[in-house]
Design a protein around this motif. Structure first.
Motif, PDB file in Angstrom:
ATOM      1  N   LEU A   1       0.842  -1.204   0.000  1.00 26.39           N
ATOM      2  CA  LEU A   1       0.000   0.000   0.000  1.00 26.39           C
ATOM      3  C   LEU A   1       0.880   1.259   0.000  1.00 26.39           C
ATOM      4  CD1 LEU A   1      -3.070   0.294   0.243  1.00 26.39           C
ATOM      5  CD2 LEU A   1      -2.787   0.465   2.715  1.00 26.39           C
ATOM      6  N   ALA A   2       1.896   1.227   0.857  1.00 29.74           N
ATOM      7  CA  ALA A   2       2.747   2.415   1.043  1.00 29.74           C
ATOM      8  C   ALA A   2       3.504   2.772  -0.228  1.00 29.74           C
ATOM      9  CB  ALA A   2       3.731   2.162   2.194  1.00 29.74           C
ATOM     10  N   ASP A   3       3.857   1.762  -1.031  1.00 30.70           N
ATOM     11  CA  ASP A   3       4.552   2.062  -2.279  1.00 30.70           C
ATOM     12  C   ASP A   3       3.645   2.814  -3.257  1.00 30.70           C
ATOM     13  OD1 ASP A   3       7.226   1.513  -2.182  1.00 30.70           O
ATOM     14  OD2 ASP A   3       6.996  -0.633  -2.592  1.00 30.70           O
ATOM     15  N   LYS A   4       2.336   2.679  -3.059  1.00 33.92           N
ATOM     16  CA  LYS A   4       1.397   3.351  -3.976  1.00 33.92           C
ATOM     17  C   LYS A   4       0.991   4.729  -3.448  1.00 33.92           C
ATOM     18  CE  LYS A   4      -0.728  -0.975  -5.428  1.00 33.92           C
ATOM     19  NZ  LYS A   4      -1.352  -1.819  -4.414  1.00 33.92           N
ATOM     20  N   LEU A   5       1.064   4.914  -2.114  1.00 31.73           N
ATOM     21  CA  LEU A   5       0.563   6.164  -1.515  1.00 31.73           C
ATOM     22  C   LEU A   5       1.730   7.001  -0.989  1.00 31.73           C
ATOM     23  CD1 LEU A   5      -2.293   4.640   0.674  1.00 31.73           C
ATOM     24  CD2 LEU A   5      -2.550   5.775  -1.531  1.00 31.73           C
ATOM     25  N   LYS A   6       1.502   8.308  -0.863  1.00 33.76           N
ATOM     26  CA  LYS A   6       2.543   9.160  -0.267  1.00 33.76           C
ATOM     27  C   LYS A   6       2.625   8.919   1.231  1.00 33.76           C
ATOM     28  CE  LYS A   6       3.414  12.920  -3.333  1.00 33.76           C
ATOM     29  NZ  LYS A   6       2.543  13.770  -4.129  1.00 33.76           N
ATOM     30  N   GLU A   7       1.446   8.778   1.837  1.00 27.17           N
ATOM     31  CA  GLU A   7       1.377   8.562   3.285  1.00 27.17           C
ATOM     32  C   GLU A   7       0.246   7.589   3.562  1.00 27.17           C
ATOM     33  OE1 GLU A   7       0.931  12.215   5.582  1.00 27.17           O
ATOM     34  OE2 GLU A   7       0.223  11.023   7.283  1.00 27.17           O
ATOM     35  N   VAL A   8       0.460   6.633   4.459  1.00 25.09           N
ATOM     36  CA  VAL A   8      -0.617   5.688   4.783  1.00 25.09           C
ATOM     37  C   VAL A   8      -1.355   6.216   6.012  1.00 25.09           C
ATOM     38  CG1 VAL A   8      -1.178   3.296   5.380  1.00 25.09           C
ATOM     39  CG2 VAL A   8       0.707   3.777   3.803  1.00 25.09           C
ATOM     40  N   LYS A   9      -2.652   6.419   5.841  1.00 25.51           N
ATOM     41  CA  LYS A   9      -3.461   7.026   6.903  1.00 25.51           C
ATOM     42  C   LYS A   9      -4.224   5.941   7.679  1.00 25.51           C
ATOM     43  CE  LYS A   9      -2.953  11.505   5.692  1.00 25.51           C
ATOM     44  NZ  LYS A   9      -3.534  12.025   4.510  1.00 25.51           N
TER      45      LYS A   9
END
Ligand code: KIV
Ligand code: ZN
Length: 387
Positions: free
Chosen positions: A363-371
């Motif tokens: 997930l983190a590789d796709k997003l700037k920040e994981v919320k």
């Protein structure tokens, strides 16, 4: 007067307001002046009264309202400027006129087409005019950073003899190295015979990113006033930032220098200035930036969670910031993830965290920040698997 106190001269409303887009009306200036007084600044430079009727009104209104700080108005070494500054300050309890002229050869020749002797006379005359309005006169030797020390010492001695009680040594172009600026102040402390009758002041610009360092070196070498702005606003690359000098002095107690600033008000006033002046603060700005107390890499997060002091030299509460943040990105580690799940109410064991961490990284590789809202479905799925 304590020899170790550093007077904070705030020029957010004058040098800071010179930034394109930061212009303030009288109501906004009054609101910020009250917040600066509440912060504990010693001197508020409220504006440049001759520059416009609006600025005259602002200085005049501020001088009626401010009770604990000195209110200061800027002028050139011109009789009319000084007179207008004197009129704008006539209601103040404690008013200061800040007058001066360029003293570097570059200013003397290119700006004034004049000579050192002539400029010296104009400097002295300006201080005498200002003394007709107030006993509190500050003289600025513009471009002192590039002014030859021997001549600068003559100017400083002459303006003190004429009645200046503070002498500002601006590094107008942000040119000096900290050692050079410190040596300049030390030279003046050692070579101006009447220097004990005035306070030397640092006014450093940030063109090379050295404004705070230069001001601190100035103070170490004998200056007792620092001119600065909230968020480091000011001409071009800005001025010394108030929050930085205050926290350098609080962190380095061995310097034996202190200010009267209430540190817990630094973040609230930074936000107020940013909103009122419509000028965002860069996220990595020391003390008041959005990332000043956030940790995102796995190594840092692990250390921080074991003991905050491993990666934080200032407690965010001390400067009125929100509590430290653990930001989850593809560079974060297992301990930060486990910590976040715990905060969300999930108590996973080591094996669960291993599984969840692999999913988290995807997930983190796709997003700037994981919320939190991204983590919740992963946690729920893992819980279901356990049942
Ligand atoms: O940078 C400077 O030299 C100034 C003076 C007017 C004090 O802002
Ligand atoms: Zn300046």
């Amino acid at each position: 007067m304590s020899k170790n106190k550093i007077f904070i001269f705030d020029t957010t409303l004058r040098d800071g307001e010179q930034v394109p887009g930061c212009k303030l009306n009288t109501k906004e200036k009054i609101e910020l002046a009250l917040a600066l007084e509440d912060l504990g600044v010693d001197i508020i430079e409220a504006g440049f009264p001759i520059s416009s009727p609006g600025d005259f009104e602002s200085v005049s209104e501020i001088s009626k309202i401010i009770k604990n700080a000195t209110v200061c108005g800027l002028s050139r070494a011109v009789e009319k400027d000084i007179e207008v500054a004197g009129q704008a300050l006539k209601h103040t309890k404690r008013g200061r006129i800040h007058t001066g002229i360029g003293t570097s050869d570059s200013h003397i020749k290119s700006k004034f087409n004049s000579t050192r002797e002539e400029i010296l006379k104009r400097a002295v005359q300006a201080v005498k005019w200002a003394r007709n309005f107030t006993d509190d006169v500050e003289f600025y030797a513009e471009d002192a950073g590039r002014t030859e020390n021997e001549y600068l010492a003559r100017v400083v001695e002459a303006v003190i003899a004429a009645g200046a009680t503070t002498v500002n040594i601006p590094d107008t172009t942000g040119y000096c190295l900290p050692t050079q600026y410190g040596e300049k102040i030390a030279y003046l402390m050692n070579n101006v015979s009447n220097v004990d009758k005035a306070v030397l002041s640092c006014h450093c610009h940030n063109d090379l990113g050295l404004a705070t360092a230069n001001s601190i070196y100035g103070a170490i070498n004998g200056a007792r006033q620092i001119e600065c702005t909230i968020n480091g606003l000011g001409e071009r690359a800005g001025n010394t930032s108030l929050e930085e000098v205050v926290m350098v002095l609080r962190q380095h107690k061995q310097l034996d220098l202190y200010t009267a600033i209430k540190a817990e008000k630094l973040n609230p006033i930074s936000r107020l200035v940013s909103e009122t002046m419509r000028m965002p603060v860069q996220p990595n700005k020391a003390i008041v930036g959005a990332n000043a107390f956030s940790h995102s890499s796995g190594i840092h997060q692990d250390g921080f969670l074991k003991d905050a002091q491993t990666y934080e030299i200032i407690n965010p509460e001390e400067v009125g910031a929100e509590s430290s943040k653990i930001v989850l990105t593809a560079r974060s580690g297992r301990s930060a993830l486990a910590y976040r799940f715990k905060n969300l109410g999930y108590d996973f064991n080591r094996n669960d965290i291993d599984v969840l961490y692999a999913q988290f990284l995807e997930l983190a590789d796709k997003l700037k920040e994981v919320k939190d809202e991204d983590l919740q479905p992963l946690a729920e799925a893992q819980k279901t698997k356990q049942q």
